[in-house]
Every structure is written in structure tokens, then in C-alpha cells.
Write a protein that holds these residues in place. Structure first.
Motif, mmCIF file in Angstrom:
data_model
loop_
_atom_site.group_PDB
_atom_site.id
_atom_site.type_symbol
_atom_site.label_atom_id
_atom_site.label_comp_id
_atom_site.label_asym_id
_atom_site.label_seq_id
_atom_site.Cartn_x
_atom_site.Cartn_y
_atom_site.Cartn_z
ATOM 1 N N LYS A 59 0.811 -1.224 0.000
ATOM 2 C CA LYS A 59 0.000 0.000 0.000
ATOM 3 C C LYS A 59 0.844 1.273 0.000
ATOM 4 N N ALA A 65 7.134 12.363 5.309
ATOM 5 C CA ALA A 65 7.626 12.565 6.668
ATOM 6 C C ALA A 65 6.431 12.467 7.612
ATOM 7 N N GLY A 109 8.317 13.175 1.533
ATOM 8 C CA GLY A 109 9.614 12.568 1.832
ATOM 9 C C GLY A 109 9.742 11.155 1.273
HETATM 10 C C1 HXC Z 1 1.848 10.640 9.715
HETATM 11 C C2 HXC Z 1 0.454 9.429 8.372
HETATM 12 C C3 HXC Z 1 1.043 9.986 7.220
HETATM 13 C C4 HXC Z 1 2.109 10.929 7.400
HETATM 14 C C5 HXC Z 1 -0.497 8.622 6.587
HETATM 15 N N1 HXC Z 1 -0.500 8.587 7.928
HETATM 16 N N2 HXC Z 1 0.417 9.471 6.123
HETATM 17 N N3 HXC Z 1 0.861 9.756 9.607
HETATM 18 N N4 HXC Z 1 2.451 11.216 8.681
HETATM 19 N N5 HXC Z 1 2.755 11.471 6.388
HETATM 20 C C6 HXC Z 1 -1.359 7.798 8.816
HETATM 21 C C7 HXC Z 1 -2.764 8.370 8.881
HETATM 22 O O1 HXC Z 1 -2.806 9.427 9.790
HETATM 23 C C8 HXC Z 1 -3.541 7.172 9.328
HETATM 24 O O2 HXC Z 1 -3.348 6.979 10.708
HETATM 25 C C9 HXC Z 1 -2.831 6.009 8.619
HETATM 26 O O3 HXC Z 1 -1.528 6.491 8.284
HETATM 27 C C10 HXC Z 1 -3.528 5.601 7.341
HETATM 28 O O4 HXC Z 1 -3.697 6.741 6.542
HETATM 29 P P1 HXC Z 1 -5.122 7.193 5.931
HETATM 30 O O5 HXC Z 1 -5.032 8.642 5.639
HETATM 31 O O6 HXC Z 1 -6.237 6.742 6.820
HETATM 32 O O7 HXC Z 1 -5.146 6.315 4.619
HETATM 33 P P2 HXC Z 1 -5.837 6.682 3.219
HETATM 34 O O8 HXC Z 1 -7.210 7.260 3.444
HETATM 35 O O9 HXC Z 1 -5.711 5.439 2.404
HETATM 36 O O10 HXC Z 1 -4.944 7.859 2.578
HETATM 37 C C11 HXC Z 1 -3.628 7.588 2.227
HETATM 38 C C12 HXC Z 1 -2.882 8.921 1.950
HETATM 39 C C13 HXC Z 1 -3.044 9.872 3.151
HETATM 40 C C14 HXC Z 1 -3.423 9.589 0.681
HETATM 41 C C15 HXC Z 1 -1.422 8.577 1.720
HETATM 42 O O11 HXC Z 1 -2.680 9.186 4.349
HETATM 43 C C16 HXC Z 1 -2.218 11.109 3.079
HETATM 44 O O12 HXC Z 1 -2.523 12.064 2.373
HETATM 45 N N6 HXC Z 1 -1.119 11.133 3.865
HETATM 46 C C17 HXC Z 1 -0.253 12.318 3.975
HETATM 47 C C18 HXC Z 1 0.590 12.462 2.742
HETATM 48 C C19 HXC Z 1 1.469 13.694 2.845
HETATM 49 O O13 HXC Z 1 0.997 14.830 2.974
HETATM 50 N N7 HXC Z 1 2.764 13.467 2.773
HETATM 51 C C20 HXC Z 1 3.765 14.566 2.876
HETATM 52 C C21 HXC Z 1 4.198 14.724 4.308
HETATM 53 S S1 HXC Z 1 5.256 16.073 4.482
HETATM 54 P P3 HXC Z 1 -4.600 6.739 11.698
HETATM 55 O O14 HXC Z 1 -3.948 6.685 13.047
HETATM 56 O O15 HXC Z 1 -5.538 7.873 11.497
HETATM 57 O O16 HXC Z 1 -5.143 5.421 11.240
HETATM 58 C C22 HXC Z 1 6.733 15.556 3.946
HETATM 59 C C23 HXC Z 1 7.821 16.585 4.027
HETATM 60 C C24 HXC Z 1 9.086 16.072 3.443
HETATM 61 O O17 HXC Z 1 6.912 14.471 3.548
HETATM 62 C C25 HXC Z 1 10.203 16.894 3.915
HETATM 63 C C26 HXC Z 1 11.427 16.105 4.196
HETATM 64 C C27 HXC Z 1 11.282 14.700 4.591
#
Ligand code: HXC
Length: 258
Positions: A59, A65, A109
Motif C-alpha cells: 500500500k 515525513a 519525503g
Molecule cells: C503521519 C500518516 C502519514 C504521514 C499517513 N498517515 N500518512 N501519519 N504522517 N505522512 C497515517 C494516517 O494518519 C492514518 O493513521 C494512517 O496512516 C492511514 O492513513 P489514511 O489517511 O487513513 O489512509 P488513506 O485514506 O488510504 O490515505 C492515504 C494517503 C493519506 C493519501 C497517503 O494518508 C495522506 O494524504 N497522507 C499524507 C501524505 C502527505 O501529505 N505526505 C507529505 C508529508 S510532508 P490513523 O492513526 O488515522 O489510522 C513531507 C515533508 C518532506 O513528507 C520533507 C522532508 C522529509
């Protein structure tokens, strides 16, 4: 060595490092990044390892991050603590080839981590994105730079500014990934590629990695000179004599890393 957030397996001269925080879609928290840096270092130091595969779950390769861990940090904390700096440096110090085997989400990230690897093999369900714009930040470990070099300014701007995801087919078309394979075959394909690399001379493989990476840093004439010097230098190795002799004698080469 036991890890909490990774599984590491070494077989057939290939280290497979699997990110393993399923409850958070492999979000990159400090524990995971610290362990990843250690696993990369020990793969580099382990003489049995000749190629590394970095992967996640079906998945998610990594959904970025860890937002929960980051959200209360202050500027002073992240700036003075050099958030993610040492871990990225550890990745970039690895001289052995690293293949990213990406299934599912590679976001923020996660996408940047995949791009730090030497090439990406994507499952057909892979989704790449730099959605940091939605969080009020910018990519922090190479997204604006590496994605732009990989797919060009237009697509990179589109991805960073809108935060939209790119599917595997588009990623292959755009040059972000080297190949797309059915999700069920991802690890077999990655392992086949890694095993093939592991059979080559490590001297040659290391030189190739340095030369291709150099192309991302310097202008053409400097890069060409760097390549020519490496090409000439490899004539000092036994593996060059063996590789060419094996071709002429119509047999498989036996490289000895000398
Ligand atoms: C912390 C995260 C997470 C993240 C997912 N989860 N992504 N926790 N940080 N980046 C957690 C959710 O909170 C959730 O926990 C569980 O994982 C499952 O995720 P869901 O959202 O319920 O799943 P789904 O509906 O299938 O959606 C999947 C998804 C979404 C589209 C990937 O989770 C999402 O948009 N995630 C964030 C993506 C993002 O913005 N990434 C960039 C981060 S910033 P619970 O406890 O609620 O079950 C970054 C900065 C980089 O990366 C800079 C240097 C490294």
C-alpha cells in the motif's frame, strides 16, 4: 541487527531494506530515518552486500515525513537540529547501488527517498506526489531539485504547486521511474535487477554510480572529462581484462573486484 521500523534481509548478495510502519503508511519518523541510516551504513560496510533494494509495503512505499511528529516543531528546533540532514547524508554516502522498489504511495519525503535511490522500479499501483504544499511547507529532502531534474520543470512545478499525484504510467512516461511492473511481481523484478548488478565487478558498478551521479552536479564538459578519466582508469583493473577476455573467448566473465 534488530530494527523496530525496518526489516532487513541479506540474500544472494542483495540487502533488502523494507520500511515497516504499516500503522502510518511507513511515514518517516525520526526512529525510522535513524534506523534507515544505520541499515544503509551497515549494508555499505557488509562485504556480502553488492546491491541494495529499498522498499515498503504494497500500500505504501512511504506516505511522507511523519506529520504527527513534525507538527509541533518550531523553526529553531528544525533549523538548529538540522531536521533530516544527517539521515539524508547517510543515504548519499552509500556507494553501492540502491534500487527503490515502489508500490503504493510514495509521497513527500517518500517520493524524495525513492529519488535518492539510484533508480526506481514502480509497481503498477504506485503513486508519486509532493503534497507538502497542502501542509504549508515545501519539500525538504530534494523534491524540488531531484523531481525537476527527473521530469522537467513543467511537471515538477505542477506536482509541487497542485500537490497532485502521478500514477506509475505517467511516472514512467516522464522518466521518474525506469520501469513499471505488475504489483505482484515487484519484488521479483527488483531482485532480478539487483542480482544482475551483484554479478558485475563492484569496481565498475561503483564507477558507474559516481559517473551518472556526477551528471546531476556538473556541466557537460566536466562530466565528460570525469567519465573519460574513469573509463581510462578502469583499464588498470583485472576485471577489465577479464571482462574483455571473456567476451572474446565467448564465456561468462568471472569478476573478482580487482
Ligand atoms: C503521519 C500518516 C502519514 C504521514 C499517513 N498517515 N500518512 N501519519 N504522517 N505522512 C497515517 C494516517 O494518519 C492514518 O493513521 C494512517 O496512516 C492511514 O492513513 P489514511 O489517511 O487513513 O489512509 P488513506 O485514506 O488510504 O490515505 C492515504 C494517503 C493519506 C493519501 C497517503 O494518508 C495522506 O494524504 N497522507 C499524507 C501524505 C502527505 O501529505 N505526505 C507529505 C508529508 S510532508 P490513523 O492513526 O488515522 O489510522 C513531507 C515533508 C518532506 O513528507 C520533507 C522532508 C522529509
Amino acid at each position: 541487527m534488530g530494527y523496530e521500523t525496518l526489516n532487513v534481509d541479506v540474500s544472494n548478495h542483495v540487502a533488502t531494506i523494507r520500511l515497516d510502519r504499516p500503522e502510518a503508511l511507513n511515514a518517516l519518523n525520526s526512529k525510522l530515518l535513524g534506523e534507515l541510516a544505520k541499515a544503509m551504513k551497515s549494508s555499505q560496510e557488509n562485504e556480502k552486500v553488492r546491491c541494495i533494494i529499498l522498499t515498503g509495503s504494497e500500500k505504501a512505499f512511504a506516505a511522507g515525513a511523519d506529520i504527527r511528529e513534525m507538527h509541533e516543531k518550531s523553526f529553531v528546533e528544525v533549523f538548529m537540529g538540522d531536521l533530516f540532514g544527517p539521515e539524508v547524508e547517510a543515504m548519499l554516502r552509500v556507494r553501492k547501488p540502491i534500487i527503490a522498489a515502489v508500490s503504493g504511495y510514495a509521497l513527500g519525503g517518500g517520493c524524495e527517498l525513492a529519488m535518492m535511490c539510484d533508480f526506481i522500479i514502480a509497481a503498477d499501483n504506485a503513486k508519486f506526489g509532493q503534497p507538502e504544499v497542502n501542509l504549508g511547507v515545501v519539500a525538504g529532502i530534494g523534491g524540488t531539485q531531484r523531481l525537476t531534474r527527473a521530469v522537467g520543470k513543467a511537471k515538477s512545478m505542477d506536482m509541487h504547486l497542485t500537490g497532485r499525484f502521478m500514477d506509475a504510467e505517467e511516472a514512467e512516461r516522464a522518466g521518474l521511474v525506469s520501469r513499471v511492473v505488475p504489483a505482484k511481481k515487484l519484488m521479483d523484478e527488483a531482485m532480478a535487477a539487483a542480482t544482475r548488478i551483484a554479478e558485475k565487478s563492484m569496481i565498475t558498478v561503483t564507477a558507474i554510480k559516481e559517473a551518472v551521479n556526477r551528471s546531476q552536479e556538473v556541466g557537460l564538459s566536466e562530466g565528460l572529462l570525469f567519465e573519460k578519466r574513469l573509463f581510462h582508469a578502469l583499464f588498470a583493473t583485472e576485471d577489465q581484462s577479464e571482462g574483455m577476455a571473456a567476451f572474446i573467448e565467448k564465456r561468462e566473465p568471472q569478476f573478482r573486484d580487482r
